[in-house]
Design an enzyme around this catalytic site. Structure first.
Site, PDB file in Angstrom:
ATOM      1  N   ASP A  82       2.615   7.932  -1.321  1.00 42.55           N
ATOM      2  CA  ASP A  82       3.870   9.018  -1.229  1.00 42.55           C
ATOM      3  C   ASP A  82       3.550  10.034  -2.681  1.00 42.55           C
ATOM      4  O   ASP A  82       2.751   9.794  -3.452  1.00 42.55           O
ATOM      5  CB  ASP A  82       5.350   8.590  -1.192  1.00 42.55           C
ATOM      6  CG  ASP A  82       6.044   9.492  -0.224  1.00 42.55           C
ATOM      7  OD1 ASP A  82       5.898  10.630  -0.626  1.00 42.55           O
ATOM      8  OD2 ASP A  82       6.858   8.822   0.555  1.00 42.55           O
ATOM      9  N   LYS A 127       0.745  -1.175   0.026  1.00 43.82           N
ATOM     10  CA  LYS A 127       0.003  -0.115   0.075  1.00 43.82           C
ATOM     11  C   LYS A 127       0.855   1.356  -0.132  1.00 43.82           C
ATOM     12  O   LYS A 127       0.520   2.112   0.964  1.00 43.82           O
ATOM     13  CB  LYS A 127      -0.891  -0.057   1.252  1.00 43.82           C
ATOM     14  CG  LYS A 127      -2.058  -1.078   1.222  1.00 43.82           C
ATOM     15  CD  LYS A 127      -3.072  -0.989   2.259  1.00 43.82           C
ATOM     16  CE  LYS A 127      -4.048  -2.150   2.358  1.00 43.82           C
ATOM     17  NZ  LYS A 127      -3.439  -3.387   2.652  1.00 43.82           N
TER      18      LYS A 127
HETATM   19  O1  C5P Z   1      -7.701 -10.992   8.431  1.00 50.04           O
HETATM   20  P1  C5P Z   1      -8.357 -10.642   7.559  1.00 50.04           P
HETATM   21  O2  C5P Z   1      -9.111 -11.712   6.594  1.00 50.04           O
HETATM   22  O3  C5P Z   1      -9.268  -9.190   7.753  1.00 50.04           O
HETATM   23  O4  C5P Z   1      -7.215 -10.040   6.454  1.00 50.04           O
HETATM   24  C1  C5P Z   1      -7.435  -9.007   5.391  1.00 50.04           C
HETATM   25  C2  C5P Z   1      -6.302  -8.651   4.715  1.00 50.04           C
HETATM   26  O5  C5P Z   1      -6.455  -7.811   3.963  1.00 50.04           O
HETATM   27  C3  C5P Z   1      -5.158  -7.850   5.775  1.00 50.04           C
HETATM   28  O6  C5P Z   1      -3.928  -8.161   5.324  1.00 50.04           O
HETATM   29  C4  C5P Z   1      -5.373  -6.471   5.437  1.00 50.04           C
HETATM   30  O7  C5P Z   1      -4.113  -5.884   5.453  1.00 50.04           O
HETATM   31  C5  C5P Z   1      -5.843  -6.822   4.033  1.00 50.04           C
HETATM   32  N1  C5P Z   1      -6.864  -5.416   3.496  1.00 50.04           N
HETATM   33  C6  C5P Z   1      -6.888  -5.115   2.523  1.00 50.04           C
HETATM   34  N2  C5P Z   1      -7.772  -4.054   1.964  1.00 50.04           N
HETATM   35  C7  C5P Z   1      -8.887  -3.806   2.751  1.00 50.04           C
HETATM   36  C8  C5P Z   1      -9.194  -4.441   3.839  1.00 50.04           C
HETATM   37  C9  C5P Z   1      -7.860  -5.407   4.438  1.00 50.04           C
HETATM   38  O8  C5P Z   1      -5.518  -5.236   1.959  1.00 50.04           O
HETATM   39  N3  C5P Z   1      -9.647  -3.016   2.372  1.00 50.04           N
END
Ligand code: C5P
Length: 231
Positions: A72, A69
């Site tokens: 910048d 993610k």
């Molecule tokens: O544990 P969980 O199923 O919530 O894992 C979600 C993963 O997805 C985490 O690594 C989190 O950083 C990522 N995530 C993401 N974007 C989102 C929500 C969660 O990349 N909108």
């Protein structure tokens, strides 16, 4: 939307909650062939052994979503993506930001991996101005205009995204749950996310925190295969 990617690759398992790459690789071994695609994020990169982990996963023919993610100014994002490109092979990399930063990341990737734009995190329940779906649609349009191959979005916006942008952009959906039990506000089930048009679903805690991760991963793979067989 359900064509092209194999059912097994549709599940991306988030390798979070591991304090070291040794622990992560042991865990990957216990899951064996059940998981073909892993997400490596800031948490494991912060161990200082992130690139070793990517190399080890690559050596086992695992596909990798590098979820850093990056956020910048365009020059810094571009230079960072270039550095990462020199150090590792993987499939997807996430970037967060405006058109110029996303375009800088796409340029620096030189087609070696797909740049995915983060739209709105699924832990965010409401945004300050306007409707959530409008924000996600606007950010997706920006990302695709900048050359990104796809976006990260909650399952609740996927149908609208498919209607507007068609089948080409990759849509990756995290926040997969049956009940609202933790920090995600905009959750969907495995079936809802895939039927709405997600190419991949990202699942972390429901697998690695379960009493038997390989059984849970296997059950989820069966549910994905069932949706793919009867879209
Ligand atoms: O544990 P969980 O199923 O919530 O894992 C979600 C993963 O997805 C985490 O690594 C989190 O950083 C990522 N995530 C993401 N974007 C989102 C929500 C969660 O990349 N909108």
């Amino acid at each position: 939307m359900l064509g092209g990617i194999s059912p097994r690759d549709r599940l991306i398992h988030a390798l979070d909650g591991m304090e070291s790459i040794e622990r992560a690789l042991n865990y990957v071994n216990t899951l064996g062939d059940t998981i073909s695609f892993y997400k490596v994020g800031l948490e494991l990169f912060a161990t200082g052994q992130g690139y070793s982990l990517l190399a080890a996963l690559g050596a086992q023919n695992k596909k990798v979503f590098l979820d850093l993610k990056l956020f910048d100014i365009p020059r810094t994002v571009g230079a960072t993506v270039q550095q990462i490109r020199h150090h590792a092979s993987f499939n997807y990399l996430t970037v967060y930001g405006d058109h110029a930063s996303l375009a800088a990341a796409v340029d620096a990737a030189e087609g070696q991996f797909t740049i995915l734009a983060v739209t709105v995190l699924t832990s965010v329940g409401a945004i300050q101005s306007g409707k959530m779906s409008d924000t996600v649609l606007r950010r997706t349009e920006d990302a695709l205009n900048a050359g990104c191959g796809g976006i990260i979005a909650s399952g609740q916006e996927t149908s609208a995204l498919r209607k507007r942008f068609g089948t080409a952009p990759l849509i990756i959906t995290p926040g997969i749950r049956h009940q609202k039990t933790d920090d995600h506000k905009r959750t969907t089930s495995v079936e809802q996310a895939l039927r709405a048009g997600a190419d991949h679903i990202v699942i972390g805690r429901p697998i690695y925190q379960s009493t038997c991760p390989s059984q849970m991963a296997n059950d989820i793979q069966k549910r994905i295969a069932a949706v793919c067989a009867h879209p």
